[in-house]
Design a protein around this motif. Structure first.
Motif, PDB file in Angstrom:
ATOM      1  N   SER A  48     127.982 118.232  78.800  1.00 26.24           N
ATOM      2  CA  SER A  48     129.198 118.962  79.110  1.00 26.24           C
ATOM      3  C   SER A  48     128.919 120.455  79.144  1.00 26.24           C
ATOM      4  CB  SER A  48     130.275 118.672  78.063  1.00 26.24           C
ATOM      5  OG  SER A  48     131.390 119.523  78.256  1.00 26.24           O
ATOM      6  N   PRO A  49     129.487 121.177  80.137  1.00 26.30           N
ATOM      7  CA  PRO A  49     129.330 122.633  80.169  1.00 26.30           C
ATOM      8  C   PRO A  49     130.380 123.361  79.344  1.00 26.30           C
ATOM      9  CG  PRO A  49     130.489 121.930  82.131  1.00 26.30           C
ATOM     10  CD  PRO A  49     130.173 120.671  81.341  1.00 26.30           C
ATOM     11  N   ARG A  50     131.278 122.625  78.677  1.00 25.89           N
ATOM     12  CA  ARG A  50     132.377 123.264  77.959  1.00 25.89           C
ATOM     13  C   ARG A  50     131.857 124.066  76.763  1.00 25.89           C
ATOM     14  NH1 ARG A  50     136.377 123.479  81.498  1.00 25.89           N
ATOM     15  NH2 ARG A  50     136.205 121.605  82.782  1.00 25.89           N
ATOM     16  N   PRO A  51     132.497 125.194  76.466  1.00 23.95           N
ATOM     17  CA  PRO A  51     132.054 126.019  75.344  1.00 23.95           C
ATOM     18  C   PRO A  51     132.510 125.465  74.003  1.00 23.95           C
ATOM     19  CG  PRO A  51     133.974 127.000  76.369  1.00 23.95           C
ATOM     20  CD  PRO A  51     133.612 125.795  77.205  1.00 23.95           C
ATOM     21  N   PHE A  52     132.128 126.123  72.941  1.00 22.73           N
ATOM     22  CA  PHE A  52     132.587 125.906  71.569  1.00 22.73           C
ATOM     23  C   PHE A  52     131.899 124.742  70.852  1.00 22.73           C
ATOM     24  CE2 PHE A  52     136.856 127.482  73.408  1.00 22.73           C
ATOM     25  CZ  PHE A  52     136.428 128.790  73.374  1.00 22.73           C
ATOM     26  N   LEU A 128     137.926 113.957  88.042  1.00 22.69           N
ATOM     27  CA  LEU A 128     137.970 114.728  89.280  1.00 22.69           C
ATOM     28  C   LEU A 128     137.720 116.219  89.056  1.00 22.69           C
ATOM     29  CD1 LEU A 128     141.058 113.095  91.052  1.00 22.69           C
ATOM     30  CD2 LEU A 128     138.641 112.430  91.154  1.00 22.69           C
ATOM     31  N   TYR A 129     137.952 116.697  87.859  1.00 24.66           N
ATOM     32  CA  TYR A 129     137.842 118.139  87.572  1.00 24.66           C
ATOM     33  C   TYR A 129     136.709 118.413  86.588  1.00 24.66           C
ATOM     34  CZ  TYR A 129     142.511 118.556  89.718  1.00 24.66           C
ATOM     35  OH  TYR A 129     143.589 118.523  90.582  1.00 24.66           O
ATOM     36  N   ARG A 130     135.690 117.587  86.595  1.00 20.50           N
ATOM     37  CA  ARG A 130     134.644 117.694  85.586  1.00 20.50           C
ATOM     38  C   ARG A 130     133.990 119.075  85.569  1.00 20.50           C
ATOM     39  NH1 ARG A 130     129.553 113.529  85.055  1.00 20.50           N
ATOM     40  NH2 ARG A 130     128.581 114.838  86.650  1.00 20.50           N
ATOM     41  N   ASP A 131     133.833 119.677  86.712  1.00 17.36           N
ATOM     42  CA  ASP A 131     133.159 120.973  86.791  1.00 17.36           C
ATOM     43  C   ASP A 131     134.135 122.133  86.951  1.00 17.36           C
ATOM     44  OD1 ASP A 131     130.595 119.792  86.630  1.00 17.36           O
ATOM     45  OD2 ASP A 131     130.724 119.250  88.748  1.00 17.36           O
ATOM     46  N   ALA A 132     135.434 121.864  86.849  1.00 14.16           N
ATOM     47  CA  ALA A 132     136.429 122.918  87.056  1.00 14.16           C
ATOM     48  C   ALA A 132     136.476 123.846  85.850  1.00 14.16           C
ATOM     49  CB  ALA A 132     137.806 122.315  87.301  1.00 14.16           C
ATOM     50  N   LEU A 133     136.595 125.134  86.119  1.00 20.25           N
ATOM     51  CA  LEU A 133     136.781 126.117  85.062  1.00 20.25           C
ATOM     52  C   LEU A 133     138.238 126.125  84.625  1.00 20.25           C
ATOM     53  CD1 LEU A 133     134.785 129.055  86.677  1.00 20.25           C
ATOM     54  CD2 LEU A 133     134.007 127.635  84.782  1.00 20.25           C
ATOM     55  N   SER A 134     138.483 126.485  83.372  1.00 19.13           N
ATOM     56  CA  SER A 134     139.848 126.717  82.951  1.00 19.13           C
ATOM     57  C   SER A 134     140.454 127.826  83.802  1.00 19.13           C
ATOM     58  CB  SER A 134     139.907 127.110  81.474  1.00 19.13           C
ATOM     59  OG  SER A 134     139.541 126.031  80.650  1.00 19.13           O
ATOM     60  N   TRP A 135     141.784 127.799  83.925  1.00 14.97           N
ATOM     61  CA  TRP A 135     142.497 128.795  84.732  1.00 14.97           C
ATOM     62  C   TRP A 135     142.157 128.675  86.212  1.00 14.97           C
ATOM     63  CZ3 TRP A 135     140.364 132.553  80.672  1.00 14.97           C
ATOM     64  CH2 TRP A 135     141.103 132.448  79.498  1.00 14.97           C
ATOM     65  N   THR A 136     141.959 127.436  86.669  1.00 13.46           N
ATOM     66  CA  THR A 136     141.900 127.165  88.100  1.00 13.46           C
ATOM     67  C   THR A 136     142.970 126.130  88.406  1.00 13.46           C
ATOM     68  OG1 THR A 136     140.139 125.551  87.692  1.00 13.46           O
ATOM     69  CG2 THR A 136     139.472 127.736  88.390  1.00 13.46           C
ATOM     70  N   THR A 233     151.038 119.389  69.245  1.00 11.39           N
ATOM     71  CA  THR A 233     150.854 119.498  70.685  1.00 11.39           C
ATOM     72  C   THR A 233     149.378 119.638  71.044  1.00 11.39           C
ATOM     73  OG1 THR A 233     151.387 121.851  70.360  1.00 11.39           O
ATOM     74  CG2 THR A 233     153.136 120.442  71.222  1.00 11.39           C
ATOM     75  N   HIS A 234     149.075 119.444  72.322  1.00 15.32           N
ATOM     76  CA  HIS A 234     147.698 119.433  72.816  1.00 15.32           C
ATOM     77  C   HIS A 234     147.111 120.840  72.881  1.00 15.32           C
ATOM     78  CE1 HIS A 234     144.471 119.188  75.852  1.00 15.32           C
ATOM     79  NE2 HIS A 234     144.343 117.927  75.502  1.00 15.32           N
ATOM     80  N   ASN A 235     147.822 121.757  73.544  1.00 16.76           N
ATOM     81  CA  ASN A 235     147.507 123.187  73.572  1.00 16.76           C
ATOM     82  C   ASN A 235     146.325 123.588  74.445  1.00 16.76           C
ATOM     83  OD1 ASN A 235     149.622 123.298  71.769  1.00 16.76           O
ATOM     84  ND2 ASN A 235     148.308 123.506  69.963  1.00 16.76           N
ATOM     85  N   ASP A 236     145.830 122.667  75.276  1.00 14.02           N
ATOM     86  CA  ASP A 236     144.800 123.022  76.250  1.00 14.02           C
ATOM     87  C   ASP A 236     144.952 122.118  77.471  1.00 14.02           C
ATOM     88  OD1 ASP A 236     142.656 124.355  77.364  1.00 14.02           O
ATOM     89  OD2 ASP A 236     141.133 123.244  76.251  1.00 14.02           O
ATOM     90  N   TRP A 237     146.183 122.060  77.975  1.00 14.77           N
ATOM     91  CA  TRP A 237     146.533 121.102  79.032  1.00 14.77           C
ATOM     92  C   TRP A 237     146.060 121.634  80.381  1.00 14.77           C
ATOM     93  CZ3 TRP A 237     148.223 116.339  77.890  1.00 14.77           C
ATOM     94  CH2 TRP A 237     148.711 115.542  78.919  1.00 14.77           C
ATOM     95  N   HIS A 238     144.802 121.405  80.655  1.00 13.37           N
ATOM     96  CA  HIS A 238     144.197 121.798  81.918  1.00 13.37           C
ATOM     97  C   HIS A 238     143.719 120.554  82.650  1.00 13.37           C
ATOM     98  CE1 HIS A 238     141.006 123.357  84.636  1.00 13.37           C
ATOM     99  NE2 HIS A 238     141.940 124.248  84.865  1.00 13.37           N
ATOM    100  N   ALA A 239     143.652 120.644  83.980  1.00 11.60           N
ATOM    101  CA  ALA A 239     143.269 119.487  84.786  1.00 11.60           C
ATOM    102  C   ALA A 239     141.939 118.886  84.357  1.00 11.60           C
ATOM    103  CB  ALA A 239     143.213 119.895  86.260  1.00 11.60           C
ATOM    104  N   LEU A 275     151.379 125.669  82.098  1.00 11.27           N
ATOM    105  CA  LEU A 275     151.670 126.538  83.242  1.00 11.27           C
ATOM    106  C   LEU A 275     150.646 127.661  83.339  1.00 11.27           C
ATOM    107  CD1 LEU A 275     155.555 126.861  82.905  1.00 11.27           C
ATOM    108  CD2 LEU A 275     154.292 125.447  84.543  1.00 11.27           C
ATOM    109  N   GLU A 276     150.283 128.265  82.205  1.00 10.67           N
ATOM    110  CA  GLU A 276     149.320 129.356  82.207  1.00 10.67           C
ATOM    111  C   GLU A 276     147.925 128.886  82.580  1.00 10.67           C
ATOM    112  OE1 GLU A 276     147.304 132.528  79.145  1.00 10.67           O
ATOM    113  OE2 GLU A 276     147.251 130.362  78.940  1.00 10.67           O
ATOM    114  N   ARG A 277     147.514 127.743  82.045  1.00 10.06           N
ATOM    115  CA  ARG A 277     146.156 127.245  82.297  1.00 10.06           C
ATOM    116  C   ARG A 277     145.959 126.860  83.766  1.00 10.06           C
ATOM    117  NH1 ARG A 277     145.321 128.875  77.828  1.00 10.06           N
ATOM    118  NH2 ARG A 277     144.397 127.803  76.053  1.00 10.06           N
TER     119      ARG A 277
END
Length: 383
Positions: A48-52, A128-136, A233-239, A275-277
């Motif tokens: 995974s390329p995800r940080p943290f 489908l969004y495996r390589d998508a950056l947050s805020w896209t 809540t989840h708090n990181d609801w990105h695609a 909405l922000e993500r």
């Protein structure tokens, strides 16, 4: 893939050297010794390329599963168990999540040296969004609509989970500090308790910045917070944290992933985060772009959510008040992480200047005003 070659997603468009070394086959075998149900030949087929944290997909005769490794300064066993108990509650209520596996110790968390591990079965669905950056943005309004429905369904499943807010000290998304009547005093208290945050902010005129930029939004938000019911809540609801039933533009959400930022907040905080993500292409700002909000995607997400949990005029106006400041607590948490744990002043600078300050500044410019005015217009339609 060697640790030296491992890259991940950073705070911008370009890949960066990962914060943590990649999982190696020896790490996998060491962990699987505590999970007899998964013993046998296995191999890593994706990092995974995800940080943290470091995470990898592992394939074996028993099928595919994921191993995720956290440094103990980021997630001790008890801190990770807070998240796991929430996921287990959601699973018991029929939510589209997968429960972490239990090892031979009887726990879903394994501590080995400086590391904390979790093992999760592969969730059903297309990534489908495996390589998508947050805020896209979402690829289609159909995806946005289904994501809204799935978020509302998750909130229904979360009801009844009464655990207190998390004790985890870093990398949480919530509104604990900025929901206080005097957020500057609350943040000052957090600074005194976190030496790394104090050290970084000592070089910033942060109190004046927040007073001039953030507090006007806070004054609009504060009266609305008393109306909100506490909810985990989840708090990181990105695609990229969702899996999909097929690869079409109308695909529905099949599974929900990654509860690492989850905490006790309230439903509209999670919806505003979604909405922000997904609704603002923030990374365009790094290259002088306008970061024009995807209003069609915003409308679709809200419509999907409202089809399961109706949204009132006051709810929409609360989203307006939340959006410019919902990131404040998480931005401060990121600064403490990057400066104090990872030791990256450059990343802490991005978290402060581009995230904490830059995102709120955007809501005072034309595109941010356009998004907030759009939500106000939707609210008027419900009057």
């Amino acid at each position: 893939m060697s640790a030296a070659a491992h890259v991940g997603h950073g705070l911008g468009l370009e890949p960066v050297t990962a914060d943590w070394p990649a999982l190696q086959q020896a790490d996998v075998e060491q962990v699987l010794a505590y999970f007899p149900q998964l013993l046998g030949a296995s191999s890593i087929d994706w990092h995974s390329p995800r940080p943290f944290a470091a995470a990898a997909r592992v394939v074996s005769a028993q099928g595919a599963f994921f191993i995720k490794r956290h440094h103990r300064r980021v997630r001790e066993a008890n801190w990770l168990l807070e998240e796991h108990r929430f996921v287990e509650h959601l699973a018991e209520r029929g939510a589209a999540v997968v429960k972490p596996l239990r090892g031979s110790t009887g726990s879903t968390v394994l501590s080995l040296g400086d590391w904390t591990y979790e093992v999760l079965p592969a969730a059903p669905g297309h990534d489908l969004y495996r390589d998508a950056l947050s805020w896209t943005p979402f690829l289609s309004t159909g995806h946005a609509h289904s994501a809204g429905q799935a978020l509302a369904a998750l909130h229904r499943a979360a009801e009844g989970f009464e655990a207190p807010r998390r004790a985890t000290p870093v990398l949480l998304a919530n509104l604990h500090l900025f929901a206080q009547h005097d957020p500057l005093a609350a943040i000052s208290g957090a600074v005194r308790a976190q030496p790394a945050l104090a050290d970084y902010l000592a070089a910033q005129d942060w109190q004046r910045t927040l007073q001039e930029l953030h507090l006007p939004f806070h004054r609009e938000l504060l009266p609305r917070l008393a109306q909100q019911q506490a909810l985990w809540t989840h708090n990181d609801w990105h695609a990229s944290n969702l899996l999909w039933r097929d690869d079409s533009a109308t695909a529905e959400v099949a599974s929900v992933l990654d509860f690492g930022l989850s905490d006790r907040t309230f439903a509209l905080f999670d919806l505003a985060t979604a909405l922000e993500r997904n609704g603002v292409p923030w990374l365009e700002l790094d290259h002088g772009g306008r970061a024009a909000a995807d209003l069609d995607g915003v409308d679709a997400l809200l419509a999907g959510y409202a089809s399961v949990r109706p949204l009132s005029r006051d709810d929409l106006l609360t989203l307006v008040a939340l959006l410019p400041v919902l990131h404040v607590d998480f931005a401060l948490s990121e600064i403490a992480y990057f400066h104090g744990i990872v030791g990256s002043r450059a990343s802490a600078d991005v978290a402060y200047h581009a995230f904490l300050v830059g995102h709120t500044e955007w809501f005072r410019r034309a595109e941010g005003v356009r998004l907030l005015d759009h939500l106000r217009a939707l609210a008027r339609q419900r009057a």
